[in-house]
Design an enzyme around this catalytic site. Structure first.
Site, PDB file in Angstrom:
ATOM      1  CB  CYS A 116     -14.103  29.495 -18.472  1.00  0.00           C
ATOM      2  SG  CYS A 116     -15.324  30.802 -18.549  1.00  0.00           S
ATOM      3  CG  HIS A 256     -13.195  28.635 -22.669  1.00  0.00           C
ATOM      4  ND1 HIS A 256     -14.524  28.286 -22.552  1.00  0.00           N
ATOM      5  CD2 HIS A 256     -13.063  29.854 -22.089  1.00  0.00           C
ATOM      6  CE1 HIS A 256     -15.161  29.253 -21.914  1.00  0.00           C
ATOM      7  NE2 HIS A 256     -14.306  30.213 -21.627  1.00  0.00           N
ATOM      8  CG  ASN A 286     -17.318  32.332 -22.183  1.00  0.00           C
ATOM      9  OD1 ASN A 286     -17.568  31.151 -21.921  1.00  0.00           O
ATOM     10  ND2 ASN A 286     -16.378  33.023 -21.569  1.00  0.00           N
TER      11      ASN A 286
HETATM   12  O1  UT7 Z   1     -14.066  32.862 -20.137  1.00  0.00           O
HETATM   13  C1  UT7 Z   1     -12.919  33.136 -19.428  1.00  0.00           C
HETATM   14  C2  UT7 Z   1     -12.748  34.471 -18.966  1.00  0.00           C
HETATM   15  N1  UT7 Z   1     -13.075  35.582 -19.786  1.00  0.00           N
HETATM   16  C3  UT7 Z   1     -12.303  36.008 -20.799  1.00  0.00           C
HETATM   17  O2  UT7 Z   1     -11.434  35.320 -21.261  1.00  0.00           O
HETATM   18  C4  UT7 Z   1     -12.539  37.393 -21.304  1.00  0.00           C
HETATM   19  C5  UT7 Z   1     -11.243  38.099 -21.542  1.00  0.00           C
HETATM   20  N2  UT7 Z   1     -11.387  39.481 -21.958  1.00  0.00           N
HETATM   21  C6  UT7 Z   1     -11.894  39.835 -23.159  1.00  0.00           C
HETATM   22  O3  UT7 Z   1     -12.335  39.013 -23.942  1.00  0.00           O
HETATM   23  C7  UT7 Z   1     -11.835  41.291 -23.535  1.00  0.00           C
HETATM   24  O4  UT7 Z   1     -11.030  41.971 -22.614  1.00  0.00           O
HETATM   25  C8  UT7 Z   1     -13.233  41.979 -23.609  1.00  0.00           C
HETATM   26  C9  UT7 Z   1     -13.990  41.435 -24.807  1.00  0.00           C
HETATM   27  C10 UT7 Z   1     -13.997  41.743 -22.328  1.00  0.00           C
HETATM   28  C11 UT7 Z   1     -13.032  43.479 -23.831  1.00  0.00           C
HETATM   29  O5  UT7 Z   1     -12.236  43.728 -24.978  1.00  0.00           O
HETATM   30  P1  UT7 Z   1     -10.977  44.702 -24.906  1.00  0.00           P
HETATM   31  O6  UT7 Z   1     -10.421  44.790 -26.256  1.00  0.00           O
HETATM   32  O7  UT7 Z   1     -10.080  44.226 -23.799  1.00  0.00           O
HETATM   33  O8  UT7 Z   1     -11.649  46.085 -24.538  1.00  0.00           O
HETATM   34  P2  UT7 Z   1     -11.347  47.045 -23.310  1.00  0.00           P
HETATM   35  O9  UT7 Z   1     -11.952  46.491 -22.077  1.00  0.00           O
HETATM   36  O10 UT7 Z   1      -9.912  47.411 -23.316  1.00  0.00           O
HETATM   37  O11 UT7 Z   1     -12.180  48.314 -23.746  1.00  0.00           O
HETATM   38  C12 UT7 Z   1     -11.817  49.122 -24.893  1.00  0.00           C
HETATM   39  C13 UT7 Z   1     -12.830  50.238 -25.054  1.00  0.00           C
HETATM   40  C14 UT7 Z   1     -13.091  50.987 -23.758  1.00  0.00           C
HETATM   41  O12 UT7 Z   1     -13.317  52.356 -24.111  1.00  0.00           O
HETATM   42  P3  UT7 Z   1     -12.142  53.448 -23.977  1.00  0.00           P
HETATM   43  O13 UT7 Z   1     -11.738  53.421 -22.544  1.00  0.00           O
HETATM   44  O14 UT7 Z   1     -11.050  52.961 -24.907  1.00  0.00           O
HETATM   45  O15 UT7 Z   1     -12.804  54.698 -24.415  1.00  0.00           O
HETATM   46  C15 UT7 Z   1     -14.377  50.398 -23.231  1.00  0.00           C
HETATM   47  O16 UT7 Z   1     -15.104  51.292 -22.425  1.00  0.00           O
HETATM   48  O17 UT7 Z   1     -14.090  49.681 -25.423  1.00  0.00           O
HETATM   49  C16 UT7 Z   1     -15.125  50.111 -24.502  1.00  0.00           C
HETATM   50  N3  UT7 Z   1     -16.094  49.045 -24.373  1.00  0.00           N
HETATM   51  C17 UT7 Z   1     -17.108  48.855 -25.230  1.00  0.00           C
HETATM   52  N4  UT7 Z   1     -17.487  49.536 -26.335  1.00  0.00           N
HETATM   53  C18 UT7 Z   1     -18.564  49.085 -27.015  1.00  0.00           C
HETATM   54  C19 UT7 Z   1     -16.134  48.042 -23.441  1.00  0.00           C
HETATM   55  N5  UT7 Z   1     -17.182  47.238 -23.687  1.00  0.00           N
HETATM   56  C20 UT7 Z   1     -17.784  47.707 -24.794  1.00  0.00           C
HETATM   57  C21 UT7 Z   1     -18.912  47.290 -25.541  1.00  0.00           C
HETATM   58  N6  UT7 Z   1     -19.260  48.006 -26.632  1.00  0.00           N
HETATM   59  N7  UT7 Z   1     -19.634  46.210 -25.218  1.00  0.00           N
END
Ligand code: UT7
Length: 332
Positions: A116, A256, A286
């Site tokens: 990225c 970004h 993204n």
């Molecule tokens: O481009 C350069 C590189 N990429 C990035 O910069 C991405 C960086 N990361 C992020 O933007 C975020 O970490 C994400 C958007 C990918 C995820 O958001 P988060 O707030 O970190 O969520 P999480 O992974 O901690 O997940 C929280 C909960 C989990 O459930 P439990 O374990 O709390 O029950 C996940 O299973 O949300 C669940 N979850 C979803 N729920 C609904 C994960 N993906 C989804 C989804 N829809 N799509």
């Protein structure tokens, strides 16, 4: 003679017509609009659906938009860089094909890959060629067909990424406008947290790698998020201090577009008001190498000659950095 700086003198962009909304994603994986919007800021993304079209198609459309808007003769372009994480093919650089297709017959061309941060690093490369005095017109394109490496059954990645392309032209400037300073960094610790396992020299493609879905992007979102927030904010704050820039001096943050919360955290550290933070993540998601030039294209009319712009990016690898640039023209 006054010092030569490298200025952006034109921009172009392209996104495919097909829109994948959060509502449609709800029917594909276990997710919902509220979750995606509150966690990422994304509402929809564009996908290149036509068969047999790759990243070069996005890059060519963006470059042709720039060429038409600027009324540029492509034979005058000295060099074409395509920043991308999704080249048309593993071998035979996408940029070479793009340069030929747009009529840049006197240019040399190559690809640049830093996930990225590809476009941000490309800004450094393109500027250096101009500042050296060796080349006068460097076309930098950022394009990615992320849909070609995304598993649309994996809700942790398919909600984030989209396809798109953007292009900028760098030319010499003698008024002190254009590229001013950069802080670019990388850290190999990141390779575990955001990657495609197979298809490279460690794990070449096989029946097994396809069966195991090892050709798709995998990320440990939480870890990437933490590194992104602290590192992107750090370099953006540092580049301000190093150039004696206050929040008042900065006209725009062009960051970004990976997650609205990451961009907000960087803007907070820089003490910037919301109206100075360019944002289009809600419409495209993204797009990896295309996010920065897509912002420039969408907001081009608001950018004024002399505006101080801080660019920032964070990506896989890890790679990240910040660039300080003075905008060089008013668009009509
Ligand atoms: O481009 C350069 C590189 N990429 C990035 O910069 C991405 C960086 N990361 C992020 O933007 C975020 O970490 C994400 C958007 C990918 C995820 O958001 P988060 O707030 O970190 O969520 P999480 O992974 O901690 O997940 C929280 C909960 C989990 O459930 P439990 O374990 O709390 O029950 C996940 O299973 O949300 C669940 N979850 C979803 N729920 C609904 C994960 N993906 C989804 C989804 N829809 N799509």
């Amino acid at each position: 003679m006054s010092k030569i700086t490298a200025a952006i003198t034109a921009v172009g962009a392209y996104v495919p017509d097909f829109v994948l909304s959060n509502q449609v994603l709800e029917t594909m994986v276990d997710t919902n609009d509220e979750w995606i919007t509150s966690r990422t800021g994304i509402k929809e993304r564009r996908l290149l659906k036509e068969p047999n079209k790759g990243t070069s198609y996005l890059a060519i459309q963006a470059a042709e938009d720039l060429i038409a808007k600027r009324n540029l003769n492509p034979t005058e372009i000295d060099m074409v860089i395509v920043a991308t994480a999704t080249p048309d093919m593993p071998v035979a650089a996408t940029a070479v094909y793009v340069a030929s297709e747009i009529g840049a017959v006197n240019a040399f061309a190559y690809d640049l890959q830093a996930a990225c941060s590809s476009f941000l690093y490309g800004m450094s490369t393109a500027s250096s060629y101009i500042e050296s005095g060796r080349y006068k017109k460097v076309l930098l394109i950022g394009a990615d067909k992320m849909s070609s490496i995304i598993d649309y059954e994996d809700r942790t990645t398919c909600i984030i990424f989209g396809d798109g392309g953007g292009a900028v032209l760098f030319e010499p400037n003698t008024e002190g406008l254009g590229f001013q300073d950069e802080i670019l960094r990388s850290d190999g610790v990141g390779r575990e947290f955001l990657k495609i396992d197979a298809g490279g020299s460690i794990l070449p493609s096989s029946e097994e790698t396809v069966k195991n879905k090892q050709h798709f992007v995998q990320q440990d979102g939480k870890t990437v998020f933490k590194y992104a927030v602290s590192n992107m904010a750090d370099v953006s704050e540092r580049i301000m201090k190093r150039n004696n820039l206050t929040n008042e001096d900065i006209s725009w943050l062009v960051a970004h577009q990976a997650n609205k919360r990451i961009i907000d955290a960087t803007a907070r550290r820089m003490n910037l008001i919301d109206s100075k933070v360019l944002m289009n993540i809600q419409r495209y998601g993204n797009t990896t190498s295309a996010t920065l030039p897509l912002l420039l294209s969408d907001f081009e009319k608001q950018l004024k000659k002399g505006d101080n712009i801080v660019f920032a990016a964070f990506g896989g690898g890890f790679t990240w950095g910040s660039i300080y640039l003075k905008w060089a023209y008013d668009s009509n």
